[in-house]
Scaffold this active site. Structure first.
Site, PDB file in Angstrom:
ATOM      1  N   LYS A  11       0.829  -1.217   0.000  1.00 50.75           N
ATOM      2  CA  LYS A  11       0.000   0.000   0.000  1.00 50.75           C
ATOM      3  C   LYS A  11       0.855   1.256   0.000  1.00 50.75           C
ATOM      4  CE  LYS A  11      -4.147  -1.970   2.099  1.00 50.75           C
ATOM      5  NZ  LYS A  11      -4.975  -2.076   3.312  1.00 50.75           N
ATOM      6  N   LYS A  64     -13.193  -4.175  -5.022  1.00 47.57           N
ATOM      7  CA  LYS A  64     -13.929  -3.018  -5.531  1.00 47.57           C
ATOM      8  C   LYS A  64     -12.991  -2.025  -6.209  1.00 47.57           C
ATOM      9  CE  LYS A  64     -18.142  -0.860  -4.232  1.00 47.57           C
ATOM     10  NZ  LYS A  64     -19.149  -0.698  -3.210  1.00 47.57           N
ATOM     11  N   LYS A  76      -7.348 -10.809  -7.184  1.00 45.90           N
ATOM     12  CA  LYS A  76      -8.415 -11.045  -6.211  1.00 45.90           C
ATOM     13  C   LYS A  76      -9.562 -10.057  -6.452  1.00 45.90           C
ATOM     14  CE  LYS A  76      -9.064 -11.117  -1.205  1.00 45.90           C
ATOM     15  NZ  LYS A  76      -8.462 -11.042   0.108  1.00 45.90           N
TER      16      LYS A  76
END
Ligand code: SF4
Length: 328
Positions: A111, A194, A191
């Site tokens: 991230k 959203k 995976k």
């Protein structure tokens, strides 16, 4: 009953990846464990987000969970920011968490590599996760593979706290690996998520489901209907295994290998089964969306119960750590 704790991001409506990978399992587990499910809005703000959208995303997530079968008479469902003890325990656990352990977390590396400016909250995210679990002294934590490393750190933090203060305050929470931990998205690559736009929403209408499945990635070797395919490399085949009968799954594999049908025929069968399986969830969600005050009441009750449980643990932690109690 032993206690389990699970968290989910307030990402709005659930998708079938969340459902098959986690929520369906929670619905089963609520009959065997004392279950606590937390919508982790304090975690969500470590990534870029729109404050104006967060309340609705949180409410939509709660609605989806209830529609999917989370029963508030069996599970305590609540929103993390409504129980301030999470943030307090996180601060206290900060003081026993080694910086090096945080820096080597795979999710932090992933991230942080995608953000220009890295907030400290992103680094400290796993400490908040440890606080979430340890606040309720949960025995087990249902997790996917991608969360095992964070749970191991939570266990390490519990050990370090107990050792530093010479107490047995926190039990080490054990992982409960979810069988269907990784549902691949419609791009057939990553995976289902959203943020990647490769999802089917749990509450999508039949037309939307078909509109998303039609162009979904299949075995690239099947460029025409006459080319035989390999179902083992096709995500549509994987999804059949969750929504179709055993007999249909065998038929899909056979027709794929022998070029007995086209990919659109195969997807149509999947779409019909998926639409039928999700219809009751969609209906329950639509009914709940007519009465958001009922969902908010469930969350308020959940937060109240959690504040009481959390305060018990935090009272113990404050005493152990030597803070002067308030009062004369
Ligand atoms: S026939 Fe079905 S399983 Fe085979 S490649 Fe096409 S969509 Fe996938």
């Amino acid at each position: 009953m032993p206690r389990i704790f699970s968290g989910i991001q307030p990402s709005g409506d659930l998708h079938i990846g969340n459902y098959l990978g986690a929520v369906k399992n929670w619905v089963t587990l609520q009959d065997q464990f004392e279950s606590i499910i937390c919508i982790v809005d304090l975690h969500a703000i470590t990534q870029p987000y729109q404050p104006g959208e967060l309340p609705q995303r949180t409410l939509d997530m709660a609605t989806g969970l209830l529609a999917a079968g989370i029963n508030p008479d069996k599970t305590i469902l609540f929103v993390q920011s409504q129980v301030p003890q999470h943030a307090e325990l996180q601060w206290l656990l900060n003081t026993v968490t080694p910086l090096g352990e945080l820096e080597r977390m795979t999710q932090f590396k992933d991230k942080s590599s995608r953000q220009e400016s890295i907030p400290a909250g992103l680094l400290n995210y796993p400490i908040l996760q440890a606080a979430d679990i340890l606040l309720y002294k949960a025995d087990r934590v249902p997790v996917g593979e991608d969360q095992v490393q964070h749970l191991e750190l939570a266990r390490e933090i519990a050990r370090r706290f107990n050792a530093r203060f010479g107490v047995e305050c926190f039990p080490e929470p054990k992982p409960m690996l979810t069988a269907a931990a990784r549902i691949v998205g419609l791009d057939g690559q990553a995976k289902m998520s959203k943020s990647l736009g490769n999802t089917i929403g749990l509450l999508d209408s039949p037309d939307v489901i078909w509109g998303k499945l039609r162009p979904a990635m299949t075995d690239p070797a099947r460029t025409t209907k006459k080319d035989p395919g390999n179902p083992d490399v096709c995500n549509i085949y994987s999804l059949h295994q969750y929504f179709s009968t055993g007999e249909q799954v065998s038929m899909v594999a056979e027709k794929c290998r022998t070029a007995g049908w086209g990919c659109l025929d195969c997807k149509r069968v999947l779409a019909d089964n998926m639409i039928a399986a999700l219809a009751p969830i969609r209906e329950r969600a639509e009914a709940l969306k007519q009465h958001p005050e009922e969902v908010r009441a469930v969350l308020a009750r959940g937060a109240e119960r959690c504040r009481a449980l959390a305060e018990e643990t935090l009272g113990e932690v404050r005493r152990i750590m030597g803070f002067l109690p308030p009062g004369p």
